[in-house]
Motif scaffolding. Structure first.
Motif, mmCIF file in Angstrom:
data_model
loop_
_atom_site.group_PDB
_atom_site.id
_atom_site.type_symbol
_atom_site.label_atom_id
_atom_site.label_comp_id
_atom_site.label_asym_id
_atom_site.label_seq_id
_atom_site.Cartn_x
_atom_site.Cartn_y
_atom_site.Cartn_z
ATOM 1 N N TRP A 64 48.272 38.609 29.868
ATOM 2 C CA TRP A 64 48.890 39.771 30.279
ATOM 3 C C TRP A 64 47.663 40.682 30.573
ATOM 4 N N VAL A 65 46.494 40.767 30.058
ATOM 5 C CA VAL A 65 45.589 41.567 30.285
ATOM 6 C C VAL A 65 44.849 41.150 31.746
ATOM 7 N N SER A 109 47.049 42.475 34.246
ATOM 8 C CA SER A 109 46.667 43.918 34.118
ATOM 9 C C SER A 109 45.677 44.196 35.140
ATOM 10 N N LEU A 152 46.328 43.767 38.569
ATOM 11 C CA LEU A 152 46.826 44.795 39.011
ATOM 12 C C LEU A 152 46.440 46.173 39.334
ATOM 13 N N LEU A 153 45.621 46.463 38.566
ATOM 14 C CA LEU A 153 44.734 47.729 38.617
ATOM 15 C C LEU A 153 44.020 47.586 39.932
ATOM 16 N N VAL A 183 38.902 45.561 32.991
ATOM 17 C CA VAL A 183 40.217 44.840 32.096
ATOM 18 C C VAL A 183 40.276 43.338 32.214
ATOM 19 N N ALA A 238 48.595 44.522 25.783
ATOM 20 C CA ALA A 238 48.235 44.576 27.120
ATOM 21 C C ALA A 238 48.513 45.616 28.124
ATOM 22 N N LEU A 239 49.856 46.065 28.021
ATOM 23 C CA LEU A 239 50.373 47.246 28.522
ATOM 24 C C LEU A 239 49.271 48.391 28.308
ATOM 25 N N LEU A 295 46.671 48.425 30.534
ATOM 26 C CA LEU A 295 46.927 48.745 31.732
ATOM 27 C C LEU A 295 47.022 50.239 32.171
ATOM 28 N N GLY A 305 47.038 55.404 26.468
ATOM 29 C CA GLY A 305 46.867 53.737 26.857
ATOM 30 C C GLY A 305 46.136 53.311 25.635
#
Ligand code: HEA
Ligand code: HEA
Ligand code: CUA
Ligand SMILES: [Cu+2]
Lengths: 633, 358, 206
Positions: A123-124, A127, A130-131, A172, A587-588, A591, A615
């Protein structure tokens, strides 16, 4: 975590553990190494399409002189995102997909050492990806090249937040890679089946092991580099600031390549591992020179930390440093050569079946050799001053990265697909894909050698007519589209296989290693009973008992701690770890923290750092929730 | 996994061998002698010592390439599976072979390493035998080149003149970010790094009179692609003449258009040119853009992307951002630049004036 | 093609032995060791950056202008002593003495707080004297290096205090002394790193 039993009822977590076996939530909360492997693989493939599309755009722009498809700004973003994507979002996670899915099976384990940490890694990773890709929405796409040389990345020269997207995204991603690196190190050290001594581990497991060491040692260095760059941009520190206060842009290059060179071996070692699995199986012969292969992997890993400045031969290092790094770089050809010769000798006298995985593996060996040879040419600094930052280097690294990593990874996909899905990928489509890819690849990147020799620099969005570069550019573009067709053939093959692919049994290829002893796809818990291993290639020994005790590594297994535990009647209750919300939740937090830094970077003042605080708080809650969760894995 | 007919292996080996020879002969024969930026037809002492080394490395890699690829193709064809239950001899390894293929490549590498290291030290400073070394300072700017000849008192941009047969020694500096200075026919590149001065040297061959393009090869921002330069190798006497012309101050405008142009050039409300450019002998003392004292004598403008004609000059003055998007010539707006607002009439006049600065 | 798979019937639950580890070591302990190896490279890179710029600083004040070595030595000593307290905390729980565990955990965290408090005060003083992140590469590299070390100590304190709460609630028992041992590994590591930083940054003259 796995070995600590919680007294029932004494500790309860903040949230009950989710238990749905199917549906979206089951994927979001899964801690099963096999599912996480599939998540990694699927995500990486999507990014392969994105990075490939970026490449196609570049190739279209460069097909003819004075191309007008995109402007300079867009082109610079294209190669930056193409390089970054291919390296961090394609080859690394695709390798991680196989680490996840295959390594526990190869060592006879039920899962990795830290299943929740494993989910967290994925998930990291997502993230971070996505970032970085939010930059497309913000229309401020990173545009300074995948190694982001300072001081071009300083606020003075790159005032828009484009660089920040790259910095934060990579930062990240690094966290995710580190977490995965720790996990696989511990898994391989700790969770091997009884009798699976280090020198009996399959080579893919070995390369995973060494790759994890490289990740664990190299990523902290880029973390520091990124922190320094981020502080320069956010807080006005002076690490790489050249405005007369003694900041030094070359420091960035050292830090980046101290990471960057091990990184390229992080990209190639898993591929070498895959090839070392495929070639023996389809030659029906054990790997030639297994111990030397292991030593070679280890020495490549070690040497990779001693050669970084070969990327800096033109920066004015001085003759002594230059000579040192030239010599150490050349040295690395020796262990790599050992690997090539051992693969070739495995083929010799074998019973070779040219299935798609085998074709991909042979594609790897033959094409990687070419890339390696051009690498040795670069290793001679005077020669490199003519090649550095030209298409000759672009040719070199695509021969090792595509001709090497991507071919091997496709080989791995074809090889393990039946294990993962229970069905074959079509052989005829597979061969079609291979040959299209092989031809397209050589058409694309072969001519780049000539372009480089004819003096075409890399990272130029346009070139004038009359420099003798027109022919090879158009050929390369045609080649790139051929690769595109090959990828479409692959997608077709996947869809056909999922719909009605031929059913594969547990051991469709006449395999040698433990993953082929269990059903396809493997049950949740992998092994009904943990196998005891009596030699290298355990399944092969089982099939050919006459070989037992003769070949090296075939001696009787020494008793291990694990067998003792079983004899003593292990006091713990067995169960597979339950799914968990916490990895995703934590992980969120990262993000959000990353988004906060990006918001700070695009605004004035530090108010948006509050978002980063939120965060980090989410991350903290995640970690507490995680460690208070009822322990069962 | 099915039985093979005998045609396919042969076809295969043919295919592979074709590829092998194609790629090899490609490497040698496809190198384009006419490519102006070719790296393999050097015209200087330094370039030749690189080329000798490259030839050696290339030569050594031929047997490695043919050996490895040939062995694999041969093994694959020869040892194709014949029966589905065939179990070949289970060989595990051979220590003597392992030693052999550790030692042999090491020897090959040693053969490369020794001349490599001697070439590294050779390139470090001009040989003691070099006499009358010509000193040149190169300053990289975001997207153009500045050249000084400290001993001759000459400053110019984007067009470097060197006399044939005389060793030139460069001091390389940057005004902003990292660039890399490269004229492929003369030899390898050296980076131009802010905060430090790098050095390189070479001697253009005595018979190398001609024009050789080069360009910046370290990514340096949006217009990295268009940071080109020309090296003009002159005969010693031509070089002497060129030096004398460049030393002089700018000529006074004579024609009507030229005088009008000169006025607009110096006018903050019309051309604004003086704020960025210097013309020796006039009020213009700007240092942001290239020195224009003798810009009319150059072959190209805007760092080697436009031929130097009055028409192009006018186009450049009015449309610098369309021709070279992101270039630092223009009106600053936000993070970037817009075209200069110069009327057609002014632009034509300025162009005429600037073009007259031979 | 022979298939030698031992496929279990699909619904059969997995067997009743969860393996211990190959080496007999605890997974989390090995994890901590790998993390510390990684952290070595992290500090290595930071210290390396510091050394590259060291002594080439421009302008004033530079770090060596403002150092108060006796002061910093005291807080360094506090941190060193905290390692001793950590050893005693671990010894206590290994004996099953949860009360002493709690005391020594508090002492460790307290000494850590003394260090971090000292560092905050030191940073503030330096700031008043004009040394900050952006004044010269001395300030930049000094604050980033020691700041990240301080962050490590602070995280360690948070960890120790969490352990202390758990110990108070009776969760940390003799069987779980490993939880303390792992925290201790981290704590000692951070301590050793400080010895290196203190030597390189403060003690060795330029
Ligand atoms: C998978 C990734 C990968 C791998 C495995 C390698 C492998 C090697 N690389 Fe490469 N490299 C990159 C990825 C990789 N590289 C990338 C991405 C860049 C560019 C980064 C950028 O600028 O963007 C780069 C750039 C790069 C440079 C800098 C070029 C420049 O910018 O000027 C150099 C210089 O020395 C170099 C050298 C080498 C060498 C010597 C090897 C060796 O490991 C190769 C060893 C293998 C062989 C030699 C073949 C097999 C051996 C034998 C058959 C034995 C006999 C052989 C001999 C005796 C020669 N590489
Ligand atoms: C593993 C790494 C990897 C891989 C696989 C590739 C693959 C490719 N690369 Fe890349 N490349 C790099 C790593 C990689 N590259 C790096 C590190 C750089 C340096 C960046 C920098 O300078 O900073 C670089 C730079 C680079 C350049 C130089 C740019 C420049 O310097 O100006 C070029 C130019 O041709 C290029 C081309 C290609 C091509 C044509 C492919 C092809 O093989 C791509 C094949 C894939 C496809 C063709 C995708 C097909 C997809 C479809 C057909 C479907 C699309 C549809 C949907 C999205 C639904 N690459
Ligand atoms: Cu200057 Cu590229
Ligand atoms: Cu490298």
């Amino acid at each position: 975590m796995a070995t600590i039993a919680a007294p029932a009822g004494q500790r309860s977590g903040l949230l009950a553990r989710p238990i749905a076996p199917t549906g979206v939530w089951s994927w979001l909360t899964t801690v099963d190494h096999k599912r996480i492997g599939i998540l990694y693989g699927t995500t990486a493939f999507v990014f392969l399409l994105i990075g490939g599309l970026e490449a196609l755009l570049m190739r279209t722009q460069l097909a003819v002189p004075n191309g007008r498809l995109v402007g300079p700004e867009e082109f610079n973003s294209l190669f930056t995102m193409h390089g970054t994507t291919m390296i961090f979002l394609v080859v690394m996670p695709l390798s991680a997909a196989f680490f996840n899915y295959i390594v526990p099976l190869q060592i006879g384990a039920r899962d990795v050492a830290f299943p929740r940490l494993n989910a967290f890694s994925y998930w990291v990773f997502l993230s971070g990806a996505l970032l970085m890709h939010f930059s497309f929405i913000a229309q401020s796409v990173p545009n300074m090249g995948w190694f982001a040389y300072a001081n071009l990345t300083e606020k003075t020269f790159s005032p828009t937040p484009a660089v920040d997207y790259w910095v934060v995204g990579l930062q990240v991603l690094g966290v995710g890679s580190l977490a995965a690196g720790f996990n696989f190190l511990v898994t391989i050290l700790q969770l091997r089946a009884p009798g699976m001594s280090l020198m009996r581990m399959p080579l893919f497991t070995w390369t995973t092991f060494v790759t994890s060491i490289l990740i664990v040692l190299a990523f902290p260095v880029i973390t520091v580099a990124l922190i320094e760059l981020m502080f320069d941009r956010l807080f006005g520190t002076l690490f790489f600031n050249t405005s007369g206060l003694n900041g030094d842009p070359i420091v960035w290059q050292h830090l980046f390549w101290v990471f960057g060179h091990p990184e390229v071996y992080i990209l190639i070692l898993p591929a070498m591992g895959i090839v070392s699995e495929i070639i023996p199986v389809f030659s029906r012969k054990p790997l030639f020179g297994y111990p030397f292969m292991v030593y070679a992997v280890a020495s490549i890993g070690f040497l990779s930390f001693t050669v970084w400045a070969h990327h800096m031969f033109t920066t004015g290092l001085g003759p002594i440093a230059t000579a040192f790094f030239a010599a150490s770089t050349m040295l690395i050809a020796v262990p790599t050569g050992i690997k090539i010769f051992n693969w070739a000798s495995t083929l010799w006298g074998g019973s070779i079946s040219l299935t798609t995985p085998m074709l991909c593996a042979l594609g790897f060996v033959t094409m990687f050799t070419i890339g390696g040879i051009t690498g040795v040419m670069h290793a001679s600094p005077p020669v490199d001053t003519q090649h550095q930052d030209t298409y000759f280097v672009v040719a070199h690294f695509h021969y090792v990265l595509f001709g090497g990593s991507i071919f091997a990874l496709f080989g791995g996909i074809y090889y393990w697909w039946p294990k993962i899905t229970g069905r074959f990928l079509g052989e005829s489509l597979g061969k079609l894909q291979f040959w299209l890819m092989f031809i397209g690849f050589n058409l694309t990147f072969g001519p780049m050698h000539f372009l480089g020799v004819d003096g075409m620099p890399r990272r130029i969005y346009t070139y004038p007519d009359g420099l003798g570069w027109n022919l090879w550019n158009i050929v390369a573009t045609i080649g790139a589209y051929t690769i595109g067709v090959a990828i479409i053939v692959f997608i077709t093959n996947v869809i056909r296989s999922m719909r009605n692919g031929e059913i594969a049994g547990a051991d469709p290829w006449d395999g040698m290693t433990l993953e082929w002893t269990i059903p396809s796809p493997p049950p949740h818990y992998n092994f009904e009973t943990i196998p005891t291993v009596h030699g290298r290639d355990p399944l092969w020994l089982q099939k050919h008992p006459q070989l037992d005790g003769h070949g090296p590594g075939g001696q009787a297994a020494p008793a291990t701690a694990m067998q003792h535990a079983e004899q003593e009647g292990g006091h713990e209750h067995p169960h597979m770890p339950d799914p968990s919300y916490w990895p995703l939740f934590a992980a969120l937090g990262l993000l959000v923290a990353g988004a906060g830094i990006l918001m700070t970077a695009s605004s004035t003042g530090y108010t948006m750092l509050v978002v980063t605080g939120v965060g980090l708080f989410i991350l903290l809650v995640g970690i507490f929730g995680w460690s208070l969760e009822p322990v069962n894995g | 996994m099915t039985a093979q007919n005998s045609l396919r292996p042969r076809l295969l080996i043919l295919c592979w061998l074709l590829l092998l020879t194609a790629s090899l002969s490609g490497c040698t024969a496809f190198a384009d002698r006419t490519a102006p930026q070719s790296t393999v037809f050097p015209l200087s002492d330094w370039g030749r010592s690189i080329q000798d080394l490259y030839s050696l490395v290339f030569l050594m890699s031929i047997p490695v390439f043919i050996g490895v690829e040939g062995f694999i193709v041969y093994a694959v064809v020869r040892f194709r599976r014949r029966a589905s239950d065939e179990l070949p001899n289970q060989v595990h390894g051979n220590t003597r072979l392992e030693v052999a293929w550790t030692v042999i490549p090491s020897i090959v590498l040693l053969i490369i390493a020794i001349p490599t290291i001697s070439a590294i030290f050779y390139s470090d400073a001009p040989p003691a035998s070099a006499q009358n070394v010509l000193k040149v300072t190169v300053i990289g700017h975001q997207w153009w080149w500045e050249f000084h000849y400290p001993d001759l008192g000459v400053s110019t941009a984007n067009e470097l003149h060197l006399p044939a047969g005389r060793t030139a020694s460069f001091e390389l500096k940057s005004a902003d970010v990292i660039h890399s200075f490269w004229v492929p026919r003369m030899g390898g590149k050296v980076d131009v790094v802010p905060t430090r001065a790098n050095h390189m040297w070479f001697t253009p061959d005595a018979n190398a009179v001609g024009v050789y393009p080069g360009q910046c090869v370290e990514f340096c921002g949006i217009q990295h692609a268009n940071m080109r330069l020309d090296l003009v190798v002159d005969t010693p006497s031509d070089f002497e003449a060129w030096t004398q012309r460049q030393k002089a101050n700018a000529v006074q405008p004579t024609g009507g258009a030229e005088q009008q142009g000169a006025a607009a050039f110096m006018d903050a409300t019309r051309g604004l040119c003086f704020s960025c450019h210097a013309i020796r002998g006039t009020e213009a003392k700007g240092t942001i853009g290239p020195d224009l004292t003798h810009v009319g004598s150059r072959r190209m403008i805007a760092a080697g992307i436009l031929e130097n004609t009055p028409a192009n000059m006018q186009k450049w003055i009015q449309h610098s951002q369309d021709i070279k998007p992101g270039s630092k010539m223009g009106r600053p707006v936000g993070n970037g630049f817009q075209n200069l607002a110069v009327t057609d009439a002014d632009a034509a006049a300025i162009a005429a004036y600037v073009f007259s600065l031979k | 093609m022979q298939i030698v798979a031992t496929a279990p019937p699909v619904h059969q639950p997995p067997p009743t032995h969860v393996a211990e580890t190959t080496n007999g070591l605890n997974n989390r302990k090995v994890l901590m060791w790998t993390f510390l190896g990684s952290d070595c490279m992290f500090f290595g890179a930071l210290i390396g950056t510091y050394l590259i710029y060291r002594g080439k600083w421009l302008g004033h004040p530079v770090p060596t202008d403002v150092f108060d070595i006796p002061y910093t030595s005291v807080s360094a000593f506090a941190l060193l002593m905290s390692s001793l307290a950590m050893v005693l905390a671990l010894a206590a729980i290994q004996r099953g003495d949860t009360r002493r565990l709690q005391i020594w955990l508090l002492v460790t965290a307290g000494l850590g707080l003394v260090f971090v408090g000292g560092q905050i005060y030191e940073f503030a003083t330096f700031g008043h004297e004009g040394l900050n992140l952006a004044v010269n590469t001395g300030g930049t590299t000094f604050f980033v290096l020691t700041g990240f070390h301080g962050t490590h100590v602070s995280l360690g304190i948070a960890w120790l205090l969490s352990l202390w709460v758990l110990a108070k609630r009776g969760v940390i028992t003799q069987e779980r002394s490993l939880d303390v041992e792992i925290a201790g590994l981290y704590w000692h590591f951070v301590d050793i790193v400080w010895i290196i930083i203190f030597t390189v940054v403060y003690l060795i003259p330029i």
